[in-house]
Write a protein that holds these residues in place. Structure first.
Motif, PDB file in Angstrom:
ATOM      1  N   MET A 165     -34.656 -33.774  -4.840  1.00  0.00           N
ATOM      2  CA  MET A 165     -34.327 -33.137  -6.122  1.00  0.00           C
ATOM      3  C   MET A 165     -33.256 -33.955  -6.829  1.00  0.00           C
ATOM      4  O   MET A 165     -32.633 -34.835  -6.222  1.00  0.00           O
ATOM      5  CB  MET A 165     -33.821 -31.713  -5.895  1.00  0.00           C
ATOM      6  CG  MET A 165     -32.507 -31.629  -5.162  1.00  0.00           C
ATOM      7  SD  MET A 165     -31.932 -29.916  -4.937  1.00  0.00           S
ATOM      8  CE  MET A 165     -33.213 -29.258  -3.894  1.00  0.00           C
ATOM      9  N   PRO A 166     -33.012 -33.685  -8.114  1.00  0.00           N
ATOM     10  CA  PRO A 166     -31.922 -34.371  -8.811  1.00  0.00           C
ATOM     11  C   PRO A 166     -30.582 -34.015  -8.180  1.00  0.00           C
ATOM     12  O   PRO A 166     -30.358 -32.874  -7.754  1.00  0.00           O
ATOM     13  CB  PRO A 166     -32.018 -33.846 -10.242  1.00  0.00           C
ATOM     14  CG  PRO A 166     -33.413 -33.319 -10.369  1.00  0.00           C
ATOM     15  CD  PRO A 166     -33.774 -32.810  -9.017  1.00  0.00           C
ATOM     16  N   ALA A 167     -29.694 -34.981  -8.115  1.00  0.00           N
ATOM     17  CA  ALA A 167     -28.379 -34.722  -7.534  1.00  0.00           C
ATOM     18  C   ALA A 167     -27.640 -33.642  -8.304  1.00  0.00           C
ATOM     19  O   ALA A 167     -26.829 -32.891  -7.735  1.00  0.00           O
ATOM     20  CB  ALA A 167     -27.563 -36.013  -7.515  1.00  0.00           C
ATOM     21  N   SER A 168     -27.919 -33.520  -9.605  1.00  0.00           N
ATOM     22  CA  SER A 168     -27.247 -32.512 -10.425  1.00  0.00           C
ATOM     23  C   SER A 168     -27.619 -31.084 -10.010  1.00  0.00           C
ATOM     24  O   SER A 168     -26.910 -30.128 -10.341  1.00  0.00           O
ATOM     25  CB  SER A 168     -27.594 -32.728 -11.898  1.00  0.00           C
ATOM     26  OG  SER A 168     -28.999 -32.657 -12.109  1.00  0.00           O
ATOM     27  N   ALA A 169     -28.737 -30.946  -9.291  1.00  0.00           N
ATOM     28  CA  ALA A 169     -29.172 -29.612  -8.866  1.00  0.00           C
ATOM     29  C   ALA A 169     -28.449 -29.136  -7.614  1.00  0.00           C
ATOM     30  O   ALA A 169     -28.573 -27.970  -7.222  1.00  0.00           O
ATOM     31  CB  ALA A 169     -30.677 -29.603  -8.627  1.00  0.00           C
ATOM     32  N   VAL A 170     -27.715 -30.033  -6.963  1.00  0.00           N
ATOM     33  CA  VAL A 170     -27.015 -29.668  -5.724  1.00  0.00           C
ATOM     34  C   VAL A 170     -25.682 -29.017  -6.092  1.00  0.00           C
ATOM     35  O   VAL A 170     -24.669 -29.691  -6.284  1.00  0.00           O
ATOM     36  CB  VAL A 170     -26.809 -30.898  -4.820  1.00  0.00           C
ATOM     37  CG1 VAL A 170     -26.132 -30.475  -3.510  1.00  0.00           C
ATOM     38  CG2 VAL A 170     -28.129 -31.586  -4.542  1.00  0.00           C
ATOM     39  N   THR A 171     -25.691 -27.724  -6.199  1.00  0.00           N
ATOM     40  CA  THR A 171     -24.495 -26.957  -6.543  1.00  0.00           C
ATOM     41  C   THR A 171     -23.706 -26.630  -5.278  1.00  0.00           C
ATOM     42  O   THR A 171     -24.224 -26.753  -4.158  1.00  0.00           O
ATOM     43  CB  THR A 171     -24.908 -25.656  -7.245  1.00  0.00           C
ATOM     44  OG1 THR A 171     -25.702 -24.876  -6.330  1.00  0.00           O
ATOM     45  CG2 THR A 171     -25.710 -25.946  -8.509  1.00  0.00           C
ATOM     46  N   PRO A 172     -22.454 -26.188  -5.422  1.00  0.00           N
ATOM     47  CA  PRO A 172     -21.691 -25.767  -4.237  1.00  0.00           C
ATOM     48  C   PRO A 172     -22.407 -24.687  -3.432  1.00  0.00           C
ATOM     49  O   PRO A 172     -22.367 -24.695  -2.193  1.00  0.00           O
ATOM     50  CB  PRO A 172     -20.374 -25.257  -4.839  1.00  0.00           C
ATOM     51  CG  PRO A 172     -20.223 -26.043  -6.099  1.00  0.00           C
ATOM     52  CD  PRO A 172     -21.609 -26.207  -6.633  1.00  0.00           C
ATOM     53  N   ALA A 173     -23.097 -23.792  -4.136  1.00  0.00           N
ATOM     54  CA  ALA A 173     -23.820 -22.731  -3.420  1.00  0.00           C
ATOM     55  C   ALA A 173     -24.953 -23.314  -2.593  1.00  0.00           C
ATOM     56  O   ALA A 173     -25.197 -22.873  -1.448  1.00  0.00           O
ATOM     57  CB  ALA A 173     -24.371 -21.714  -4.424  1.00  0.00           C
ATOM     58  N   LEU A 174     -25.652 -24.304  -3.135  1.00  0.00           N
ATOM     59  CA  LEU A 174     -26.733 -24.948  -2.382  1.00  0.00           C
ATOM     60  C   LEU A 174     -26.182 -25.706  -1.188  1.00  0.00           C
ATOM     61  O   LEU A 174     -26.757 -25.658  -0.096  1.00  0.00           O
ATOM     62  CB  LEU A 174     -27.517 -25.886  -3.300  1.00  0.00           C
ATOM     63  CG  LEU A 174     -28.603 -26.728  -2.627  1.00  0.00           C
ATOM     64  CD1 LEU A 174     -29.607 -25.848  -1.879  1.00  0.00           C
ATOM     65  CD2 LEU A 174     -29.330 -27.601  -3.660  1.00  0.00           C
ATOM     66  N   ARG A 175     -25.059 -26.385  -1.373  1.00  0.00           N
ATOM     67  CA  ARG A 175     -24.468 -27.122  -0.248  1.00  0.00           C
ATOM     68  C   ARG A 175     -24.037 -26.166   0.860  1.00  0.00           C
ATOM     69  O   ARG A 175     -24.232 -26.461   2.047  1.00  0.00           O
ATOM     70  CB  ARG A 175     -23.254 -27.937  -0.736  1.00  0.00           C
ATOM     71  CG  ARG A 175     -23.623 -29.162  -1.556  1.00  0.00           C
ATOM     72  CD  ARG A 175     -24.432 -30.158  -0.746  1.00  0.00           C
ATOM     73  NE  ARG A 175     -23.680 -30.667   0.382  1.00  0.00           N
ATOM     74  CZ  ARG A 175     -22.967 -31.792   0.351  1.00  0.00           C
ATOM     75  NH1 ARG A 175     -22.929 -32.515  -0.766  1.00  0.00           N
ATOM     76  NH2 ARG A 175     -22.316 -32.206   1.411  1.00  0.00           N
TER      77      ARG A 175
END
Length: 373
Positions: A165-175
């Motif tokens: 996925m785009p790196a911009s989609a990796v939010t703190p919640a996703l991490r």
């Protein structure tokens, strides 16, 4: 030609000298014309015309040069000959039209031609100078094979499952979700619930494809370990699904090792020759701003770069840098790894493909990535 002498000898005895001389010249012309005409089964000779374009001939020699430069395999040369001949005809037509417009005298064109001529002559000198000196011995090939077991005898292959996925989609919640997950399926549930686009792929990498420190980290991971990698604008959420032995024998590796060592040695010899020429030359920088720094006198010779490939390990046929069995799904591209895994951000861990991989899978994945950028 013996028959020719015997016939003309008889003619000169029977006729007056003047008529005999005419007969000799006439017969010689006929014989030479016959010698220049190939029989239907006789192969064309180098230099023989294959086509004429507005009176300008295209010869076998030109076509053979095109085939050689194109690197056409022997099995495909017959088909390639027709295609390359058409390309030569097209090029001849374009060159002729350019000449009518005096483009061959355009300063930029003349400068480009002069540069090409300079490069060709310089390369010819370097090839003559190096010659076969760059070819490694069998002992050198054997030594390289033994010194790099991770590339060959002890080669291991890693199977990985990835969400892309785009790196911009990796939010703190996703991490946070990723770090707490035990599998990528847990992550996909999170993504699907929030309608976050991603792609999914299965890839394989070997110890020959990765830097030693990266391969060592993968070898130390348990099966199922998740880790995260950011690759430029993409994020790769990855699970290590398996590790297996994938040794490569010396018989298979030897040609690639030979080519790799030859390239490396040729580069070294070329650099040494450039250094020798620089040491004996009178080089004056008329523009002092362009002079090299004192710490790096002369710098690395740029002319050497085209003589050899990169410094990486040899690529073994059938054991390429990324054997990908990829299936792309979703609308995005994501890759991920756990922060605590300590993996470096490296393109080597991405979902890239090589030339011999499935073009359809690659195209599908690229479309998914492009759609989210």
């Amino acid at each position: 030609m013996n028959n020719f002498h015997s016939i003309t000898g008889v003619a000169s005895m029977a006729w007056p000298a003047q008529r005999a001389l005419c007969a000799i010249l006439l017969m010689a012309g006929l014989l030479l014309a016959g010698c220049n005409r190939n029989s239907p089964d006789e192969p064309a000779r180098p230099g023989q015309a294959l086509a004429s374009v507005n009176g300008e001939e295209i010869t076998v020699l030109q076509l053979n040069e095109e085939i050689q430069r194109a690197g056409v395999p022997a099995m495909q040369q017959e088909r390639a000959r027709k295609q390359l001949l058409q390309a030569l005809i097209d090029r001849t037509l374009l060159e002729s039209e350019a000449a009518k417009r005096d483009l061959d005298r355009d300063p930029k064109v003349m400068q480009a031609v002069a540069r090409a001529r300079s490069l060709i002559i310089a390369q010819a000198y370097m090839q003559q100078r190096i010659g076969e000196a760059g070819r490694p011995s069998q002992a050198e090939v054997d030594a390289y094979f033994k010194a790099h077991p991770q590339f060959f005898a002890s080669r291991r292959q890693f199977a990985m499952d990835q969400l892309i996925m785009p790196a911009s989609a990796v939010t703190p919640a996703l991490r946070t979700t990723f770090d707490r997950s035990s599998s990528l399926d847990d992550v996909t549930q999170f993504l699907d619930a929030r309608q976050i686009g991603y792609g999914r792929a299965q890839v394989t990498r070997s110890t020959a494809d990765l830097k030693p420190e990266v391969a060592a980290k993968l070898l130390a991971m348990p099966k199922g370990q998740l880790f995260y990698v950011q690759e430029g604008p993409r994020a790769l959420l990855t699970a290590l699904t398996g590790v297996r032995a994938a040794p490569v024998s010396l018989v298979i590796a030897a040609p690639q090792i030979t080519e790799y060592l030859a390239t490396r040695k040729s580069r070294e010899l070329a650099q040494a020759e450039i250094g020798r020429l620089r040491a004996t030359a009178d080089i004056a920088y008329l523009n002092k701003d362009l002079a090299p720094d004192a710490a790096t006198p002369g710098g690395k010779p740029a002319a050497v770069a085209s003589l050899a490939g990169g410094p990486g390990a040899p690529r073994v046929a059938g054991a390429g840098p990324l054997a990908t069995e990829a299936t792309a799904s979703g609308s995005g591209a994501v890759t991920a790894t756990r922060a605590e895994a300590g993996m470096e951000t490296r393109a080597e861990m991405g979902a890239e493909t090589v030339a011999n991989e499935s073009n359809a899978d690659k195209a599908a994945l690229e479309r998914g990535v492009a759609g989210l950028r």
